[in-house]
Design a protein around this motif. Sequence first.
Motif, PDB file in Angstrom:
ATOM      1  N   HIS A  60       0.867  -1.181   0.000  1.00 37.68           N
ATOM      2  CA  HIS A  60       0.000   0.000   0.000  1.00 37.68           C
ATOM      3  C   HIS A  60       0.897   1.221   0.000  1.00 37.68           C
ATOM      4  N   HIS A  62       1.005   4.208   2.072  1.00 35.02           N
ATOM      5  CA  HIS A  62       1.201   5.176   3.158  1.00 35.02           C
ATOM      6  C   HIS A  62       2.656   5.627   3.192  1.00 35.02           C
ATOM      7  N   HIS A  65       5.815   3.594   4.042  1.00 34.50           N
ATOM      8  CA  HIS A  65       6.132   2.462   3.162  1.00 34.50           C
ATOM      9  C   HIS A  65       6.695   2.885   1.802  1.00 34.50           C
ATOM     10  N   HIS A 135      -7.347  -1.158   5.652  1.00 37.88           N
ATOM     11  CA  HIS A 135      -6.348  -0.208   6.166  1.00 37.88           C
ATOM     12  C   HIS A 135      -6.060   0.837   5.092  1.00 37.88           C
TER      13      HIS A 135
HETATM   14 ZN   LIG Z   1      -0.151   1.808   6.403  1.00 36.41          ZN
END
Ligand SMILES: [Zn+2]
Length: 212
Positions: A60, A62, A65, A135
């Motif tokens: 993902h 965010h 990351h 999430h």
């Molecule tokens: Zn995250």
Amino acid sequence: MVQVQTFVFNPFSENTYLLYDETGEAIIIDPGCYDRSEVNELTDFVQQHGLKPVQIVNTHAHIDHVLGVAALKRKYGIPFVLHKLDEPLLKAVKTYASNYGFSAFEEPEIDGFIKEGETIEFGNTSLKIIFVPGHAPGHVALVNDAEKFVIGGDVLFRMSIGRTDLPGGDHATLLRSIREQMFTLPDDYTVYAGHMEPTTIGFEKRNNPFFK
Ligand SMILES: [Zn+2]
Ligand SMILES: [Zn+2]
């Protein structure tokens, strides 16, 4: 046999994973390395082990990351892929990066999209992509049946689950993703999460307080 090397990067203590096998080919998952010393920690490991990174894959988008994606793309000249539904999250990172102290964040260019049912291949290794939103709207996890593990990102943690108070998050969707996509994997599969230590599917089915 695929090896999983874990690096813990940036103030969020994010787990970056380097996967490689006997061919020397490697993929980098969720590179959160931010400053020069963190980037060097990963690239030094690659060099010392004679590895050849071929792709950057994100579970993902965010901020914790994606901090290292641009630097590693440049270093290795390799493509960066993620699920299309997380593209807006990636595009948003530059609007809030400096609020978190990451004023040097550089938005990486996306080279392709991945989706559930496809596989990520490198060397002799194959990873199955499963779709686990909640999430983040375009969150995926990567399953390796040969060595019985899943790179789970921020979906399922030891005794916990991912937060759903961020934009695009949804608690009921996350619980459903874990029940239907993660807990249907065999109990002895290791879960390498985006934060904290690894766990197993069986341990979480028995002990995770969100599923009592
Ligand atoms: Zn995250
Ligand atoms: Zn995270």
